[in-house]
Design a protein around this motif. Structure first.
Motif, short mmCIF file in Angstrom:
data_model
loop_
_atom_site.label_atom_id
_atom_site.label_comp_id
_atom_site.label_asym_id
_atom_site.label_seq_id
_atom_site.Cartn_x
_atom_site.Cartn_y
_atom_site.Cartn_z
N ALA A 141 21.16 -23.62 24.97
CA ALA A 141 20.90 -24.84 24.20
C ALA A 141 19.40 -25.01 24.09
N GLU A 142 18.98 -25.98 23.32
CA GLU A 142 17.56 -26.34 23.23
C GLU A 142 17.42 -27.84 23.41
N ILE A 143 16.48 -28.23 24.26
CA ILE A 143 16.07 -29.62 24.33
C ILE A 143 14.55 -29.66 24.32
N HIS A 144 14.02 -30.82 24.01
CA HIS A 144 12.56 -30.89 23.80
C HIS A 144 11.96 -32.03 24.62
N ILE A 145 12.22 -31.98 25.92
CA ILE A 145 11.66 -32.98 26.83
C ILE A 145 10.29 -32.53 27.36
N GLY A 146 10.13 -31.24 27.64
CA GLY A 146 8.91 -30.76 28.27
C GLY A 146 7.83 -30.35 27.29
N LEU A 209 32.22 -36.28 30.24
CA LEU A 209 32.99 -35.06 30.50
C LEU A 209 33.88 -35.16 31.74
N LYS A 210 33.62 -36.15 32.60
CA LYS A 210 34.44 -36.38 33.80
C LYS A 210 34.37 -35.24 34.82
N VAL A 255 21.40 -35.37 25.52
CA VAL A 255 22.85 -35.41 25.74
C VAL A 255 23.61 -34.62 24.68
N GLU A 256 23.38 -34.93 23.43
CA GLU A 256 24.14 -34.27 22.36
C GLU A 256 23.86 -32.77 22.28
N PRO A 257 22.59 -32.31 22.39
CA PRO A 257 22.37 -30.86 22.38
C PRO A 257 23.13 -30.13 23.49
N LEU A 258 23.20 -30.73 24.68
CA LEU A 258 23.91 -30.08 25.78
C LEU A 258 25.42 -30.11 25.55
N LYS A 259 25.95 -31.22 25.06
CA LYS A 259 27.38 -31.30 24.78
C LYS A 259 27.77 -30.33 23.66
N LYS A 260 26.94 -30.26 22.65
CA LYS A 260 27.22 -29.35 21.54
C LYS A 260 27.18 -27.90 22.00
#
Length: 462
Positions: A141-146, A209-210, A255-260
């Motif tokens: 996945a890709e996220i852009h926090i850092g 996701l529980k 959240v959405e990038p990781l769920k996707k």
């Protein structure tokens, strides 16, 4: 792989404690904003007598000595070899100061150490009892926090490696993500215990996701969350953080990038684990120094600081408390710009020098000019994690991946301890590197990272 599991246990301190992450905090914690947890990654191959566990704690860091002690005590409690236990930290800067934690410390340390051993031991036992047959599925996945805090033109790594713990029916029973970024959205002005930005992100994913959704830290050494931006050491207030609301807003963008990504194509399925360990001898920044020379250098620094602070040499701290004194002096006298940068840079070098050349001599060998670094390898074949007891700068992760272009090669930072920052030769070639935090505070020589990468190749056997 015979069985695996991911177990979550709470490790929130039950009292006010000294906090870790910023040297210029002025009091102990004043409450709890959100609980701290440990995630216990349990793996046992078919036919193996013992399981392997990797424990990731919502803490800043442990010394190598402390992590060794914890692994030895957990080994006794859980009947595991300490060599089969890895303990690392998420690197939140809003947790208790556990660097030199132990059963022989001051009362709060004794109580918290007992809590850690009890909770982690219970978690390992639970993982063993509830482990299920299955495999690890790997996706990206890709996220852009850092962002790279040494310069906006320098790279960060948006890549997330996502591990799904999948049983024989194909059901995802837990997940874990590997990403490289400091947990420093909250700053020196925060006195509430918190897991920082990873907390609200995990909470949102686990609510949806529980199942447990853990985090394992990568090469975060020079990567900060974008809400903090660049690290300007010429600003005495650069360590002030953002609000909890702003931190949460940033965290939830992932959240959405990781769920996707959970529905994206597989890039690997991992069925067996090989673990190895080794000891690296990494060159120190100031080379070999005997005790008298170490003390001479410390005395010289203290004399300089005493003149600047206008105090007797005997009142100059030999730890990170000097950070607060220098910043307060600069604020009081209206000192700005390059002068602030010079003094702040000097005190970071001074503190790191004392830690490695005088205090941590169980692993640092000043007379030999080397740091004895215990390193480990969790190798799944198509993917491996190289665990290092240091804050590794992101360029090292890029160099590691280039050496294994056909595999997924990951750095596991702050694994089994901490020995400071580990820059790459690239970082020492950057503009103003002599006044950038990670290169002024490291006690590793410029070529130490290359020595370590060569050792990865040797340990892995390819």
């Amino acid at each position: 792989m015979s069985s695996l599991q991911l177990v979550k246990v709470e490790i929130t301190p039950q009292e006010s404690v000294p906090m870790m992450g910023y040297g210029d905090r002025t009091s102990w914690s004043k409450g709890i904003h959100d609980p701290l947890f440990a995630y216990i990654w349990y793996v046992k191959n078919t036919g193996d007598a013992e399981a392997r566990v990797w424990i990731v704690c919502d803490l800043c860091l442990f010394s190598i000595q402390t992590s060794t002690l914890i692994r030895e005590d957990l080994g006794k409690v859980c009947n595991l070899s300490p060599d089969h236990i890895v303990i690392s930290a998420t690197h939140t800067h809003s947790g208790p100061n556990v660097r030199y934690l132990g059963p022989a410390g001051v009362p709060w340390e004794q109580r918290y150490y007992s809590l850690l051993i009890s909770r982690l031991g219970q978690g390992i036992a639970e993982a063993g009892k509830t482990a299920f047959e299955g495999s690890l599925q790997v996706r990206k996945a890709e996220i852009h926090i850092g962002v790279n805090r040494r310069g906006s033109h320098l790279p960060a790594d948006s890549r997330v490696i996502l591990f799904s713990f999948v049983d024989k029916t194909g059901k995802g029973r837990a997940h874990m993500f590997h990403y490289s970024s400091h947990l420093t959205a909250l700053g020196v002005d925060n006195y509430l215990i918190s897991s920082d930005w990873v907390g609200p992100l995990r909470d949102a994913l686990e609510t949806d996701l529980k199942v447990p959704f853990g985090f394992i830290q990568g090469a975060e050494g020079n990567i900060d969350p974008y809400c903090r931006g660049l690290l300007f050491m010429d600003d005495p207030d650069q360590a002030v953080g953002v609000s909890f609301d702003e931190m949460t807003k940033m965290a939830l963008t992932a959240v959405e990038p990781l769920k996707k990504a959970l529905d994206s194509p597989l890039i690997a399925t991992l069925d067996s684990l090989c673990t190895k360990s080794a000891v690296a001898r990494l060159p120190m920044r100031f080379g070999a120094l005997e005790g008298a020379e170490v003390e001479k250098r410390i005395a010289h620094w203290k004399t300089e600081f005493a003149e600047f602070l206008e105090v007797p040499v005997s009142e100059v701290p030999e730890d990170y408390q000097i950070n607060a004194l220098i910043k307060e002096k600069c604020r009081k006298d209206g000192i700005t710009g390059q002068t602030v940068l010079n003094w702040v840079s000097k005190q970071f070098t001074y503190c790191a020098f004392i830690n490695l050349y005088r205090k941590d001599t169980q692993y640092a060998k000043p007379s030999q000019g080397v740091i004895i670094m215990p390193v480990l390898l969790w190798d799944f074949g198509k993917l491996f994690i190289y665990g290092i007891p240091a804050e590794v700068l992101i360029e090292n992760a890029f160099h590691l991946q280039k050496r294994w272009p056909n595999d997924i090669a990951l750095v596991g930072g702050l694994a089994n301890g901490w020995s400071g920052y580990l820059p790459n030769a690239d970082n020492f070639a950057e503009t103003n590197q002599s006044q950038l935090y990670e290169t002024v505070s490291t006690m590793y020589a410029e070529h130490a990272a290359d020595v370590l990468l060569d050792m990865v190749k040797e340990v892995r056997g390819c």
